[in-house]
Structure formats: C-alpha cells, structure tokens
Design a protein around this motif. Structure first.
Motif, PDB file in Angstrom:
ATOM      1  N   ALA A  15       0.869  -1.427   0.371  1.00  9.00           N
ATOM      2  CA  ALA A  15      -0.247  -0.151   0.053  1.00  9.00           C
ATOM      3  C   ALA A  15       0.999   0.525  -0.011  1.00  9.00           C
ATOM      4  CB  ALA A  15      -1.352   0.017   0.886  1.00  9.00           C
ATOM      5  N   VAL A  16       1.708   1.106   0.827  1.00 12.74           N
ATOM      6  CA  VAL A  16       2.867   2.455   1.190  1.00 12.74           C
ATOM      7  C   VAL A  16       3.628   2.789  -0.572  1.00 12.74           C
ATOM      8  CG1 VAL A  16       5.199   3.244   1.124  1.00 12.74           C
ATOM      9  CG2 VAL A  16       3.125   2.554   3.064  1.00 12.74           C
ATOM     10  N   THR A  17       4.271   1.959  -1.354  1.00 11.03           N
ATOM     11  CA  THR A  17       4.521   2.119  -2.371  1.00 11.03           C
ATOM     12  C   THR A  17       3.928   2.421  -3.334  1.00 11.03           C
ATOM     13  OG1 THR A  17       5.960  -0.091  -2.041  1.00 11.03           O
ATOM     14  CG2 THR A  17       5.655   0.407  -3.954  1.00 11.03           C
ATOM     15  N   VAL A  18       2.318   1.637  -3.605  1.00 18.56           N
ATOM     16  CA  VAL A  18       1.456   2.201  -4.826  1.00 18.56           C
ATOM     17  C   VAL A  18       1.161   3.498  -4.980  1.00 18.56           C
ATOM     18  CG1 VAL A  18      -1.045   1.969  -5.317  1.00 18.56           C
ATOM     19  CG2 VAL A  18       0.975   0.027  -4.888  1.00 18.56           C
ATOM     20  N   GLU A  19       1.279   3.882  -3.280  1.00 17.49           N
ATOM     21  CA  GLU A  19       1.106   5.643  -2.620  1.00 17.49           C
ATOM     22  C   GLU A  19       1.663   6.637  -2.987  1.00 17.49           C
ATOM     23  OE1 GLU A  19      -2.279   8.162  -1.676  1.00 17.49           O
ATOM     24  OE2 GLU A  19      -2.353   6.327  -2.329  1.00 17.49           O
ATOM     25  N   ILE A  20       3.100   5.538  -2.568  1.00 18.70           N
ATOM     26  CA  ILE A  20       4.588   6.737  -3.520  1.00 18.70           C
ATOM     27  C   ILE A  20       4.414   7.012  -4.440  1.00 18.70           C
ATOM     28  CG2 ILE A  20       6.859   6.870  -3.589  1.00 18.70           C
ATOM     29  CD1 ILE A  20       6.925   5.506  -0.782  1.00 18.70           C
ATOM     30  N   GLY A  21       4.123   6.130  -5.758  1.00 17.46           N
ATOM     31  CA  GLY A  21       3.697   5.268  -7.153  1.00 17.46           C
ATOM     32  C   GLY A  21       2.651   6.817  -7.966  1.00 17.46           C
ATOM     33  N   TYR A  22       1.827   6.499  -7.005  1.00 22.44           N
ATOM     34  CA  TYR A  22       0.329   7.276  -7.328  1.00 22.44           C
ATOM     35  C   TYR A  22       0.542   9.436  -6.987  1.00 22.44           C
ATOM     36  CZ  TYR A  22      -3.553  10.320  -6.964  1.00 22.44           C
ATOM     37  OH  TYR A  22      -4.598  11.204  -6.940  1.00 22.44           O
ATOM     38  N   ALA A  23       1.712   8.810  -5.446  1.00 19.98           N
ATOM     39  CA  ALA A  23       1.781  10.855  -5.329  1.00 19.98           C
ATOM     40  C   ALA A  23       3.570  11.174  -6.773  1.00 19.98           C
ATOM     41  CB  ALA A  23       3.034  10.702  -4.274  1.00 19.98           C
ATOM     42  N   LEU A  24       3.874  10.200  -6.336  1.00 18.94           N
ATOM     43  CA  LEU A  24       4.906  10.905  -7.874  1.00 18.94           C
ATOM     44  C   LEU A  24       3.930  10.815  -9.447  1.00 18.94           C
ATOM     45  CD1 LEU A  24       7.881   8.359  -6.508  1.00 18.94           C
ATOM     46  CD2 LEU A  24       7.787  11.317  -6.349  1.00 18.94           C
ATOM     47  N   CYS A  25       3.387  10.333  -9.868  1.00 20.87           N
ATOM     48  CA  CYS A  25       2.855  10.422 -11.040  1.00 20.87           C
ATOM     49  C   CYS A  25       1.921  11.155 -10.978  1.00 20.87           C
ATOM     50  CB  CYS A  25       2.497   9.363 -11.590  1.00 20.87           C
ATOM     51  SG  CYS A  25       3.488   7.070 -11.950  1.00 20.87           S
ATOM     52  N   SER A  26       1.343  11.236 -10.531  1.00 17.71           N
ATOM     53  CA  SER A  26       0.054  12.955 -10.000  1.00 17.71           C
ATOM     54  C   SER A  26       1.230  14.408  -9.766  1.00 17.71           C
ATOM     55  CB  SER A  26      -0.802  12.991  -8.999  1.00 17.71           C
ATOM     56  OG  SER A  26      -0.582  12.177  -7.642  1.00 17.71           O
ATOM     57  N   ALA A  27       2.106  13.988  -9.541  1.00 14.88           N
ATOM     58  CA  ALA A  27       2.931  15.224  -8.693  1.00 14.88           C
ATOM     59  C   ALA A  27       3.553  16.120 -10.496  1.00 14.88           C
ATOM     60  CB  ALA A  27       3.548  15.299  -7.716  1.00 14.88           C
ATOM     61  N   ALA A  28       3.884  14.607 -11.210  1.00 13.35           N
ATOM     62  CA  ALA A  28       4.794  14.732 -12.373  1.00 13.35           C
ATOM     63  C   ALA A  28       3.688  15.301 -13.254  1.00 13.35           C
ATOM     64  CB  ALA A  28       4.908  13.679 -12.661  1.00 13.35           C
ATOM     65  N   PHE A  29       2.969  14.486 -13.858  1.00 14.77           N
ATOM     66  CA  PHE A  29       1.616  15.049 -14.351  1.00 14.77           C
ATOM     67  C   PHE A  29       1.203  16.730 -13.822  1.00 14.77           C
ATOM     68  CE2 PHE A  29      -2.694  15.836 -15.772  1.00 14.77           C
ATOM     69  CZ  PHE A  29      -3.289  15.720 -16.981  1.00 14.77           C
ATOM     70  N   ALA A  30       0.360  17.219 -12.677  1.00 13.44           N
ATOM     71  CA  ALA A  30       0.101  17.882 -12.646  1.00 13.44           C
ATOM     72  C   ALA A  30       2.060  18.934 -12.745  1.00 13.44           C
ATOM     73  CB  ALA A  30      -0.117  18.781 -10.686  1.00 13.44           C
ATOM     74  N   ALA A  31       2.749  19.511 -12.785  1.00 10.48           N
ATOM     75  CA  ALA A  31       3.417  19.657 -12.869  1.00 10.48           C
ATOM     76  C   ALA A  31       3.676  19.424 -13.743  1.00 10.48           C
ATOM     77  CB  ALA A  31       5.114  19.481 -12.350  1.00 10.48           C
ATOM     78  N   ALA A  32       3.993  19.150 -14.988  1.00 10.77           N
ATOM     79  CA  ALA A  32       4.320  18.890 -16.501  1.00 10.77           C
ATOM     80  C   ALA A  32       2.754  20.357 -17.260  1.00 10.77           C
ATOM     81  CB  ALA A  32       3.908  17.517 -17.511  1.00 10.77           C
ATOM     82  N   VAL A  33       1.596  20.062 -16.686  1.00  7.09           N
ATOM     83  CA  VAL A  33       0.291  20.388 -17.008  1.00  7.09           C
ATOM     84  C   VAL A  33       0.218  22.420 -17.175  1.00  7.09           C
ATOM     85  CG1 VAL A  33      -2.137  21.160 -16.680  1.00  7.09           C
ATOM     86  CG2 VAL A  33      -1.258  19.238 -17.031  1.00  7.09           C
ATOM     87  N   VAL A  34       1.126  22.816 -15.774  1.00  2.82           N
ATOM     88  CA  VAL A  34       1.748  24.273 -15.280  1.00  2.82           C
ATOM     89  C   VAL A  34       2.746  24.283 -15.909  1.00  2.82           C
ATOM     90  CG1 VAL A  34       2.740  25.048 -13.612  1.00  2.82           C
ATOM     91  CG2 VAL A  34       0.833  23.501 -13.034  1.00  2.82           C
ATOM     92  N   LEU A  35       3.568  23.501 -16.186  1.00  2.76           N
ATOM     93  CA  LEU A  35       5.077  24.413 -17.050  1.00  2.76           C
ATOM     94  C   LEU A  35       4.585  24.015 -18.601  1.00  2.76           C
ATOM     95  CD1 LEU A  35       8.041  24.560 -17.585  1.00  2.76           C
ATOM     96  CD2 LEU A  35       7.805  22.501 -17.974  1.00  2.76           C
ATOM     97  N   GLY A  36       3.356  23.608 -18.303  1.00  6.63           N
ATOM     98  CA  GLY A  36       3.378  23.725 -20.483  1.00  6.63           C
ATOM     99  C   GLY A  36       1.754  24.444 -20.984  1.00  6.63           C
ATOM    100  N   ALA A  37       1.385  25.366 -20.221  1.00  8.32           N
ATOM    101  CA  ALA A  37       0.898  26.135 -19.368  1.00  8.32           C
ATOM    102  C   ALA A  37       1.098  27.829 -19.334  1.00  8.32           C
ATOM    103  CB  ALA A  37      -0.761  26.456 -18.340  1.00  8.32           C
ATOM    104  N   VAL A  38       2.004  27.237 -18.597  1.00  5.61           N
ATOM    105  CA  VAL A  38       3.113  29.158 -18.379  1.00  5.61           C
ATOM    106  C   VAL A  38       4.253  29.204 -19.133  1.00  5.61           C
ATOM    107  CG1 VAL A  38       4.626  30.213 -16.225  1.00  5.61           C
ATOM    108  CG2 VAL A  38       2.751  29.130 -16.003  1.00  5.61           C
ATOM    109  N   ALA A  39       4.890  28.129 -19.295  1.00  4.74           N
ATOM    110  CA  ALA A  39       6.032  28.269 -20.107  1.00  4.74           C
ATOM    111  C   ALA A  39       5.861  28.305 -21.943  1.00  4.74           C
ATOM    112  CB  ALA A  39       7.688  27.477 -19.893  1.00  4.74           C
ATOM    113  N   GLY A  40       4.581  27.289 -22.019  1.00  3.16           N
ATOM    114  CA  GLY A  40       3.974  26.713 -23.687  1.00  3.16           C
ATOM    115  C   GLY A  40       4.110  27.599 -24.308  1.00  3.16           C
ATOM    116  N   PRO A  41       3.618  28.540 -24.457  1.00  7.41           N
ATOM    117  CA  PRO A  41       3.991  29.788 -25.442  1.00  7.41           C
ATOM    118  C   PRO A  41       4.810  30.883 -25.679  1.00  7.41           C
ATOM    119  CG  PRO A  41       2.368  29.750 -23.767  1.00  7.41           C
ATOM    120  CD  PRO A  41       2.704  29.386 -22.637  1.00  7.41           C
ATOM    121  N   ALA A  42       5.716  30.012 -24.449  1.00  4.85           N
ATOM    122  CA  ALA A  42       7.124  30.974 -24.955  1.00  4.85           C
ATOM    123  C   ALA A  42       8.202  30.299 -26.487  1.00  4.85           C
ATOM    124  CB  ALA A  42       8.685  30.933 -23.537  1.00  4.85           C
TER     125      ALA A  42
END
Length: 94
Positions: A15-42
C-alpha cells in the motif's frame, strides 16, 4: 515499524509503495500541465527575449514547487487516512 511496534505486513508495504507511485505520477502530471500552460507560449511563439526568459523561469519554478507540494500532500493524506480496524471491513459510515 507500525504504530504498535511490530513489523509491517506485506499488504502494508504494498500500500505504501502504490501510494508513493501515485504521489509521484500525479505530481509529475500536474507539474507538466503547469509548465506547459505557463512556459508553453514561450516555446511555441517567438516572444521578446526578456518576456520569454521570464515565462520559462516562472514555469519551471512553479512546476518544481507544485511537484513537491503535491507529492507531500498526497503522502501526508495517506498517512493520516483512517484505516479499517479489521482487514476487509470498512467503517459503518462509508
């Protein structure tokens, strides 16, 4: 170690392993979306040098901060979650 001083079971470790994986994947996805939204036009358009630099640095900073905050928030929420007292049973309120 569990709260009672014993060793963690395989299910708890999984359960801990799955939760760590979920935390990292969801954080990477959210960070990619924000990066694309802010830096994408540049990256897509030819903008003045200073404006392009500000957008890229702001996007990278926000993405990094969001990644860290999302990861910590998911793991803290998992740690505080009330687990059923008996395996296979849920709380009556659920």
């Amino acid at each position: 170690m569990t709260r009672h001083g014993g060793r963690r079971s395989q299910a708890e470790r999984d359960a801990v392993t799955v939760e760590i994986g979920y935390a990292l994947c969801s954080a990477a996805f959210a960070a990619a979306v924000v990066l694309g939204a802010v830096a994408g036009p540049a990256l897509l358009f030819e903008l003045p040098g200073t404006f392009e630099t500000v957008l890229l640095r702001t996007g990278m900073t926000l993405a990094t901060v969001l990644f860290a905050v999302r990861t910590v928030a998911v793991l803290v929420r998992f740690r505080r979650a009330a687990q059923p007292s008996q395996p296979g049973r849920t709380n009556p309120d659920s």
